[in-house]
Structure formats: C-alpha cells, structure tokens
Design a protein around this motif. Structure first.
Motif, PDB file in Angstrom:
ATOM      1  N   VAL A  26      14.400  82.442  25.485  1.00  0.00           N
ATOM      2  CA  VAL A  26      14.600  82.617  24.039  1.00  0.00           C
ATOM      3  C   VAL A  26      15.250  83.971  23.762  1.00  0.00           C
ATOM      4  O   VAL A  26      16.165  84.062  22.946  1.00  0.00           O
ATOM      5  N   GLY A  30      18.309  82.460  22.490  1.00  0.00           N
ATOM      6  CA  GLY A  30      17.824  81.996  21.194  1.00  0.00           C
ATOM      7  C   GLY A  30      17.069  80.686  21.343  1.00  0.00           C
ATOM      8  O   GLY A  30      17.179  80.005  22.363  1.00  0.00           O
ATOM      9  N   VAL A  31      16.303  80.342  20.321  1.00  0.00           N
ATOM     10  CA  VAL A  31      15.577  79.075  20.346  1.00  0.00           C
ATOM     11  C   VAL A  31      16.560  77.923  20.494  1.00  0.00           C
ATOM     12  O   VAL A  31      16.335  76.985  21.261  1.00  0.00           O
ATOM     13  N   GLU A 113      13.596  85.392  16.344  1.00  0.00           N
ATOM     14  CA  GLU A 113      13.632  83.976  16.724  1.00  0.00           C
ATOM     15  C   GLU A 113      12.368  83.257  16.258  1.00  0.00           C
ATOM     16  O   GLU A 113      12.424  82.133  15.774  1.00  0.00           O
ATOM     17  N   TYR A 117      12.153  80.115  13.669  1.00  0.00           N
ATOM     18  CA  TYR A 117      11.521  78.894  14.167  1.00  0.00           C
ATOM     19  C   TYR A 117      10.324  78.519  13.286  1.00  0.00           C
ATOM     20  O   TYR A 117      10.152  77.363  12.901  1.00  0.00           O
TER      21      TYR A 117
END
Length: 188
Positions: A26, A30-31, A113, A117
């Motif tokens: 992540v 990134g997610v 992140e 999310y």
C-alpha cells in the motif's frame, strides 16, 4: 510421541508477515494498486496463503490498517507515558507532532491511503474511530477531555500539513501553540 503436523505451524509469523507486506505494498502502490499477487510476492509466501489467513482483499486491508493503528497508538501512548509533569506532557505532544518517530513519511502515506479507503468502508472507518479514541485516552493521562480533543487535532493535522508543504514544522511555533491551547483551555 504425540501430535500431528497440523498442530505445529509450518511458518510461524506468516500471518504477521503478510500484514506487514500489505502495508509495504500500500505504501508503494496505494490501495488501488494493491493486489494479492503483490502482497504474496512481498511477503515471500504462496498466493494461497492469503486466502488461508484472510477472507479477501478488504479483510487484508482492514487488518493491515488495524495493525498500523495499533503500532502508532502504542508509540503515541509510550511517548505520553514518559512524561511526569504537565510541561513534559506538553513537550511529548510537541514531539509527537514534530519528531521523526511518529508520522514518518511512510506512515503518513499509509494514513492518507487509510483515510481514503475508510471513506468507503465502514469497518475501516471504525478502525480510524477506535484509533482516535485510543489517542485521546493516552492524552487523558495528562489533560482533561476537552484539551485532549484540541491537542489530538493538532497531532493529527499538523503532520498532514508538513507533508503537503514539504517542509519541516516550526518546532517553536508548535510548542507555543500547544502551550497556548493547554493554558487557555486548562489554566490550572
């Protein structure tokens, strides 16, 4: 001799290694760029291990973000527990905001992140809410509830500004702000 192979873990620590790998992926991608394959490769485990330990990507991300929150909460708590006086507690808050140990570049990337999310995942939003409450409980070691809320906003927000401004924080300004808030809201 008793026991079967199933009673002895084949790879102790695998689950934790997977969660660490989720955070690494992540932080790097990134997610949106996090995949089961990338996680498995980073953790050095077979792809099937992920579904053995976790229900899916949402479970992986939620548990990894919970691990991040736990780690950061423990540091937050330890920093405040080390303070014996009000002045030391104020200095501990300044250290949380300005110091290199809390809110590292990697942690800030992960926090950004996690916020994004959690905006779409109630279970992740609950992780953030729990983290916030733990932070305020740590601050309550030294400050009343209303002061804790104000200081926690500083501890959360000022490092975000540091990242956006791409510049170190003015430690003297941070210290003066912490003293002003504490003095104004809890003059005792």
């Amino acid at each position: 001799m008793g026991g079967t192979r199933r009673e002895v873990p084949n790879d102790p620590g695998r689950r934790e290694r997977i969660l660490d790998a989720v955070l690494d992926v992540v932080a790097a991608s990134g997610v949106h760029g996090t995949t089961h394959r990338r996680i498995a490769a980073r953790a050095g485990v077979p792809l099937g291990s992920l579904t053995y330990y976790f229900a899916g990507m949402d479970d992986l991300l939620a548990q990894a973000f919970a691990r991040l929150a736990d780690t950061m909460s423990a540091h937050y708590r330890a920093t405040l527990e080390g303070a014996a006086t009000r002045a030391e507690a104020e200095a501990a808050v300044v250290q949380l905001i300005c110091g290199p140990e809390y809110g590292t570049s990697r942690e800030m990337t992960l926090i950004f992140e996690m916020y994004a999310y959690a905006n779409h995942r109630p279970e992740a939003m609950e992780i953030l809410r729990t983290w916030l409450l733990r932070s305020r409980e740590s601050l309550k070691l030294h400050f009343p509830t209303h002061v804790c809320a104000a200081l926690d906003v500083l501890i959360e927000g000022w490092p975000i500004h540091r990242v956006l401004e791409r510049a170190p924080l003015d430690r003297d300004l941070v210290a003066a702000t912490v003293r002003a808030i504490v003095g104004a809201l809890d003059p005792a």
